[in-house]
Structures are given as structure tokens and as C-alpha cells.
Design an enzyme around this catalytic site. Structure first.
Site, mmCIF file in Angstrom:
data_model
loop_
_atom_site.group_PDB
_atom_site.id
_atom_site.type_symbol
_atom_site.label_atom_id
_atom_site.label_comp_id
_atom_site.label_asym_id
_atom_site.label_seq_id
_atom_site.Cartn_x
_atom_site.Cartn_y
_atom_site.Cartn_z
ATOM 1 C CB THR A 124 -20.823 0.632 -18.850
ATOM 2 O OG1 THR A 124 -19.565 0.232 -18.300
ATOM 3 C CG2 THR A 124 -21.664 1.207 -17.709
ATOM 4 C CG ASP A 125 -17.516 -3.697 -18.364
ATOM 5 O OD1 ASP A 125 -17.499 -2.467 -18.149
ATOM 6 O OD2 ASP A 125 -16.495 -4.333 -18.695
ATOM 7 C CD GLU A 126 -16.835 1.641 -15.501
ATOM 8 O OE1 GLU A 126 -17.306 2.456 -14.695
ATOM 9 O OE2 GLU A 126 -15.837 1.865 -16.194
ATOM 10 C CE1 TYR A 160 -20.720 6.238 -17.560
ATOM 11 C CE2 TYR A 160 -19.206 4.555 -16.750
ATOM 12 C CZ TYR A 160 -20.039 5.046 -17.742
ATOM 13 O OH TYR A 160 -20.195 4.339 -18.923
ATOM 14 C CE LYS A 164 -24.498 3.979 -19.430
ATOM 15 N NZ LYS A 164 -25.045 4.638 -20.671
HETATM 16 P P1 NAD Z 1 -18.481 10.145 -24.841
HETATM 17 O O1 NAD Z 1 -18.358 10.883 -23.560
HETATM 18 O O2 NAD Z 1 -17.316 10.091 -25.774
HETATM 19 O O3 NAD Z 1 -19.722 10.711 -25.687
HETATM 20 C C1 NAD Z 1 -20.931 11.030 -25.102
HETATM 21 C C2 NAD Z 1 -21.748 11.842 -26.108
HETATM 22 O O4 NAD Z 1 -23.019 12.131 -25.507
HETATM 23 C C3 NAD Z 1 -21.118 13.181 -26.468
HETATM 24 O O5 NAD Z 1 -21.211 13.393 -27.851
HETATM 25 C C4 NAD Z 1 -21.959 14.197 -25.713
HETATM 26 O O6 NAD Z 1 -22.031 15.464 -26.347
HETATM 27 C C5 NAD Z 1 -23.308 13.508 -25.700
HETATM 28 N N1 NAD Z 1 -24.157 13.960 -24.594
HETATM 29 C C6 NAD Z 1 -23.829 14.067 -23.274
HETATM 30 N N2 NAD Z 1 -24.879 14.535 -22.560
HETATM 31 C C7 NAD Z 1 -25.890 14.695 -23.445
HETATM 32 C C8 NAD Z 1 -27.237 15.145 -23.309
HETATM 33 N N3 NAD Z 1 -27.739 15.509 -22.115
HETATM 34 N N4 NAD Z 1 -28.003 15.177 -24.408
HETATM 35 C C9 NAD Z 1 -27.515 14.820 -25.625
HETATM 36 N N5 NAD Z 1 -26.258 14.414 -25.801
HETATM 37 C C10 NAD Z 1 -25.450 14.347 -24.729
HETATM 38 O O7 NAD Z 1 -18.952 8.686 -24.422
HETATM 39 P P2 NAD Z 1 -18.593 7.265 -25.061
HETATM 40 O O8 NAD Z 1 -17.348 6.775 -24.450
HETATM 41 O O9 NAD Z 1 -18.715 7.356 -26.525
HETATM 42 O O10 NAD Z 1 -19.797 6.398 -24.468
HETATM 43 C C11 NAD Z 1 -21.040 6.331 -25.160
HETATM 44 C C12 NAD Z 1 -21.972 5.391 -24.429
HETATM 45 O O11 NAD Z 1 -21.406 4.095 -24.355
HETATM 46 C C13 NAD Z 1 -22.256 5.808 -22.977
HETATM 47 O O12 NAD Z 1 -23.614 5.533 -22.713
HETATM 48 C C14 NAD Z 1 -21.358 4.905 -22.161
HETATM 49 O O13 NAD Z 1 -21.915 4.663 -20.886
HETATM 50 C C15 NAD Z 1 -21.367 3.647 -23.002
HETATM 51 N N6 NAD Z 1 -20.168 2.793 -22.880
HETATM 52 C C16 NAD Z 1 -18.927 3.331 -23.028
HETATM 53 C C17 NAD Z 1 -17.817 2.486 -22.995
HETATM 54 C C18 NAD Z 1 -16.414 3.024 -23.212
HETATM 55 O O14 NAD Z 1 -15.455 2.263 -23.141
HETATM 56 N N7 NAD Z 1 -16.212 4.302 -23.493
HETATM 57 C C19 NAD Z 1 -17.990 1.109 -22.755
HETATM 58 C C20 NAD Z 1 -19.293 0.615 -22.571
HETATM 59 C C21 NAD Z 1 -20.375 1.456 -22.651
HETATM 60 O O1 DAU Z 2 -15.825 -0.657 -18.818
HETATM 61 C C1 DAU Z 2 -16.511 0.265 -19.603
HETATM 62 C C2 DAU Z 2 -16.163 1.687 -19.183
HETATM 63 O O2 DAU Z 2 -14.841 1.930 -19.649
HETATM 64 C C3 DAU Z 2 -17.130 2.727 -19.737
HETATM 65 O O3 DAU Z 2 -18.394 2.511 -19.159
HETATM 66 C C4 DAU Z 2 -16.648 4.146 -19.432
HETATM 67 O O4 DAU Z 2 -17.498 5.089 -20.053
HETATM 68 C C5 DAU Z 2 -15.242 4.306 -19.971
HETATM 69 O O5 DAU Z 2 -14.737 5.578 -19.646
HETATM 70 C C6 DAU Z 2 -14.321 3.215 -19.399
HETATM 71 O O6 DAU Z 2 -14.172 3.401 -17.966
HETATM 72 P P1 DAU Z 2 -12.730 3.262 -17.241
HETATM 73 O O7 DAU Z 2 -12.783 4.019 -15.987
HETATM 74 O O8 DAU Z 2 -12.300 1.837 -17.230
HETATM 75 O O9 DAU Z 2 -11.818 4.007 -18.370
HETATM 76 P P2 DAU Z 2 -10.612 5.061 -18.287
HETATM 77 O O10 DAU Z 2 -10.123 5.249 -19.681
HETATM 78 O O11 DAU Z 2 -10.954 6.253 -17.497
HETATM 79 O O12 DAU Z 2 -9.515 4.248 -17.475
HETATM 80 C C7 DAU Z 2 -9.064 2.952 -17.883
HETATM 81 C C8 DAU Z 2 -8.118 2.431 -16.809
HETATM 82 O O13 DAU Z 2 -6.918 3.202 -16.825
HETATM 83 C C9 DAU Z 2 -8.657 2.550 -15.398
HETATM 84 O O14 DAU Z 2 -8.236 1.428 -14.646
HETATM 85 C C10 DAU Z 2 -8.011 3.827 -14.848
HETATM 86 C C11 DAU Z 2 -6.673 3.845 -15.548
HETATM 87 N N1 DAU Z 2 -6.079 5.159 -15.864
HETATM 88 C C12 DAU Z 2 -6.885 6.106 -16.443
HETATM 89 C C13 DAU Z 2 -6.361 7.335 -16.815
HETATM 90 C C14 DAU Z 2 -7.221 8.393 -17.438
HETATM 91 C C15 DAU Z 2 -4.739 5.395 -15.647
HETATM 92 O O15 DAU Z 2 -4.001 4.510 -15.123
HETATM 93 N N2 DAU Z 2 -4.212 6.600 -16.020
HETATM 94 C C16 DAU Z 2 -4.959 7.581 -16.591
HETATM 95 O O16 DAU Z 2 -4.409 8.658 -16.922
#
Ligand code: NAD
Ligand code: DAU
Length: 344
Positions: A124-126, A160, A164
Site C-alpha cells: 500500500t501507499d500508506e 495497519y 504492511k
Molecule cells: P480485504 O480485507 O478485502 O481482503 C483480505 C483477504 O485476505 C480476505 O479474503 C481475508 O479472508 C484474507 N485473509 C486475511 N487474513 C488471512 C490469513 N491469515 N490467511 C489467509 N487469508 C487471509 O483486503 P483488500 O482491500 O482486498 O486488500 C488486499 C491487499 O491489497 C492487502 O494486502 C492490502 O494491504 C493491499 N492494498 C489494499 C488497498 C485498498 O485500497 N483496499 C490499496 C493498496 C493495497
Molecule cells: O491507500 C491505500 C489504503 O486504502 C489501503 O492500504 C487500505 O487497505 C484501504 O483500506 C484504504 O485505506 P483508507 O484508510 O484510506 O480507506 P478507508 O476506506 O478506511 O477510508 C478512506 C477515507 O475515508 C479516509 O480518509 C477515512 C475516511 N472515512 C472512512 C470511513 C470508513 C470517512 O470519512 N468515513 C467513513 O465512514
């Protein structure tokens, strides 16, 4: 090398399942073993309809060394998505983040080292922390403010993002010390179908569909750099097949928007007044702004995003959640009760 037998960890979650659909649709010759623990965020329904001969789900933990050893010994590449992924959850209970994101990644790279299997680490970019808001900088406007690059210093803010960051550093060390054949990608915020309703965009859409007012944290000025999950999938596939071992690639689609603007777009597209939401307690340590410079991926590997019209992408996402109430409805009350305990 063309990989024919890949493991996708976390392939029943949001981004992982979109990647599995992407590979199944575009590369029918590739066999995919999904390794997923099916935590609250994983759902076997996310893989429904995919060809059974091509996609196999193994329910298990990436930290289970015996299982991982067996699966990796039969694969030629691992694409690692599995993680605990939600910042707000990590602030309540960091332990599962340490266990899955750090120990789980360690378990996978040890097996890939043993069997000399290609590893791609999805991150992630975080890990870079945050950037100042453009509006707080002198000469603010489009050009103001830097973006994250592969050279940006790691500076994660939450349990989190620090878990990562730890996993990224393990992968880098395994490349250097053990010759692990690995690449890393750091992507910005994804949106699209199958995203868990705890996350910002699906939470607001399903709130409106459930007659609950959307919830905006704090000022709503925080900026996220949105990318459609299909573009993340094509980028990961490109890096897996064309990326240089040991390199880090940043994935982004120039989609910076503040949370208030995103929420107002959702409200408008769902026929609601633009102020029909509640401002709730801010997230502790809330990162201000993320912005990705994806020049390296575009210029060196020739990738470019295709789903860059955010308004159209949002319309499709709203349509998906509207049509798939049975996918999210049963969890809605519990998710909102959890947030309510936090004042959010
Ligand atoms: P998600 O929470 O929707 O899915 C995570 C999946 O991993 C689930 O299916 C869960 O069952 C599985 N999992 C969790 N713990 C596990 C374990 N111990 N063993 C096997 N499986 C397990 O997450 P996402 O949003 O799809 O993110 C997927 C990946 O992408 C993560 O590594 C996250 O850091 C990265 N990522 C997410 C975003 C975003 O915007 N959501 C952006 C950049 C990177
Ligand atoms: O940047 C990549 C990341 O993006 C991933 O690594 C994470 O897995 C993914 O969850 C996401 O992280 P954020 O914390 O940015 O996403 P989230 O959807 O939780 O929140 C997006 C923005 O919205 C953040 O600034 C918090 C805000 N927010 C979130 C929720 C749930 C609200 O204002 N209201 C809400 O109810």
C-alpha cells in the site's frame, strides 16, 4: 517466464478476488489456487461463477507453515494479497495485523525461498505516511505538492500501515540476503465491486440504500488517490510478468479527491441532497493526503490505467451494490454498530 500455476493469497477478499476474475477472464491457461482464511473480509461468493477447473479455493491461513509449504511446492508464483486491511480495525486491535501481515508474509517468503518460487508482494501507499494537503502549501493548486515515489522514506502512521511496511521490508531483505525472486507494488485506494462495506465508499452507498445517513470523518478534507480495482489488477499482472526482480513499483491512476467531494458525488448520483450526511469523530492519526507518482511503472513496463473516469466508475459501483444487496445486507447492522461504539 509465463507462470501457469499461481497461488493468490487473499483471493476471496476485495482486490484479490478482482485479480482472480481478471486472470481467469484474460489468461485461461493459468491455474489459480486461492489461499484464503475467509475472515470476516473474505467471501467465497466473490469467486462464484469462475471455472472450477481453473480456480480452486483452499481455505487456510498464510501463517500455517505446513499448508503453505505444501501449496508453494506445487506452484510457480505467489501473488500475495492476504492481509488485515482496515485502518480503523487496527486502531482497536492491532494483534491480527501483526500476525497476518508480518508473520503471514514471513511464512510465505520462507516457502518461496525454499522452492525458488516467484513472489509478488501487494502493498500500500500508506507505508509512506502522508503528504500535506495542497491547499496548505504555498502556490496551492494542481501543481502544488509532491507525490510518493519509490524513493520516498517509509513513515507509516497506523498499526495497519506499519505492519504492511514491516512486510515490505521483510521481502526486500529476503531478496537481498537470500536471492528471493520478488517484486513489490504499493498501490493507492481502490474502489469497485466486492469491497467490504466497512470501507469508505461502500459504507456510504450501503448507508444510503439502508436509509442511514452517510458518515464523514472530521473535516472531510483528507485526500485519497482513487484507482479502479481493475486497473490495480492489470498493473499487478504486468509487474508479475514484466517486473524486474528486487524492484518496487508504485501503482496509481492520478485520482486524487478529498473525502467530502467523493461523498457529495455519491449523494448526487443516488439522488440525495448534497448535505445529507453526518460529520462524525475523526480517525486518530488520520493521514492527510496520498498521491502516487506511477511514472516508473508506466515508462519501464508500459502499463497504463483504463478506468480513469471516476464518475462512471462510481455509477457502476453504486449499481453493483444496489443489485447485490444479498451480498452485504446481513452484515450491515453489525458493521454500523461497531462504528457507533467508536462515535463514527
Ligand atoms: P480485504 O480485507 O478485502 O481482503 C483480505 C483477504 O485476505 C480476505 O479474503 C481475508 O479472508 C484474507 N485473509 C486475511 N487474513 C488471512 C490469513 N491469515 N490467511 C489467509 N487469508 C487471509 O483486503 P483488500 O482491500 O482486498 O486488500 C488486499 C491487499 O491489497 C492487502 O494486502 C492490502 O494491504 C493491499 N492494498 C489494499 C488497498 C485498498 O485500497 N483496499 C490499496 C493498496 C493495497
Ligand atoms: O491507500 C491505500 C489504503 O486504502 C489501503 O492500504 C487500505 O487497505 C484501504 O483500506 C484504504 O485505506 P483508507 O484508510 O484510506 O480507506 P478507508 O476506506 O478506511 O477510508 C478512506 C477515507 O475515508 C479516509 O480518509 C477515512 C475516511 N472515512 C472512512 C470511513 C470508513 C470517512 O470519512 N468515513 C467513513 O465512514
Amino acid at each position: 517466464m509465463a507462470y501457469k500455476n499461481i497461488i493468490v493469497t487473499g483471493g476471496a477478499g476485495f482486490i484479490g478476488s478482482n485479480f482472480v476474475h481478471y486472470v481467469a477472464n484474460n489468461h485461461p491457461e493459468v491455474h489459480i489456487t486461492v489461499l484464503d482464511k475467509l475472515t470476516y473480509a473474505g467471501n467465497r461468493e466473490n469467486l462464484a461463477g469462475l471455472p472450477e477447473g481453473q480456480v480452486e479455493l483452499v481455505v487456510g491461513d498464510i501463517a500455517d507453515a505446513q499448508l503453505v509449504d505444501k501449496l508453494v511446492s506445487q506452484a510457480d508464483a505467489v501473488v500475495h494479497y492476504a492481509a488485515e486491511s482496515h485502518n480503523d480495525n487496527s486502531l482497536k486491535n492491532p494483534f491480527p495485523f501483526i500476525q497476518t501481515n508480518i508473520i503471514g508474509t514471513y511464512t510465505l517468503i520462507e516457502a518461496c525461498r525454499k522452492y525458488e518460487v516467484r513472489f509478488h508482494h501487494v502493498s500500500t501507499d500508506e507505508v509512506y505516511g502522508d503528504l500535506p494537503l495542497r491547499e496548505d502549501l504555498p502556490g496551492h493548486g494542481e501543481g502544488a505538492g509532491e507525490k510518493f515515489t519509490p524513493e520516498t522514506r517509509y513513515n507509516p502512521s497506523s498499526p495497519y500501515s506499519s505492519s504492511k511496511a514491516s512486510s515490505d521490508l521483510l521481502v526486500r531483505a529476503w531478496v537481498r540476503s537470500f536471492g528471493l525472486e520478488a517484486t513489490i507494488s504499493n498501490c493507492s485506494n481502490n474502489y469497485g465491486p466486492y469491497q467490504h462495506i466497512e470501507k469508505f465508499i461502500p459504507r456510504q452507498i450501503t448507508n444510503i440504500l439502508s436509509g442511514i445517513r452517510p458518515k464523514l470523518y472530521g473535516s472531510g478534507k483528507n485526500v485519497r488517490d482513487w484507482i479502479h480495482t481493475n486497473d490495480h489488477s492489470s498493473a499487478v499482472w504486468t509487474i508479475l510478468n514484466k517486473g524486474k526482480i528486487g524492484e518496487t513499483y508504485l501503482i496509481g491512476a492520478d485520482g486524487e479527491k478529498n473525502n467530502k467531494d467523493v461523498l457529495e458525488l455519491i449523494l448526487e448520483q443516488m439522488g440525495q441532497p448534497s448535505d445529507a450526511y453526518d460529520v462524525v469523530k475523526d480517525r486518530p492519526g488520520h493521514d492527510l493526503r496520498y498521491a502516487i507518482d506511477s511514472t516508473k511503472l508506466r515508462e519501464e513496463l508500459g502499463w497504463k490505467p483504463e478506468f480513469t473516469n471516476f464518475e462512471d466508475g462510481m455509477k457502476d459501483t453504486i449499481a453493483w451494490y444496489t443489485a447485490h444487496e444479498d451480498w452485504w445486507k446481513s452484515e450491515k447492522e453489525a458493521v454500523e454498530n461497531n462504528y457507533k461504539q467508536n462515535g463514527q
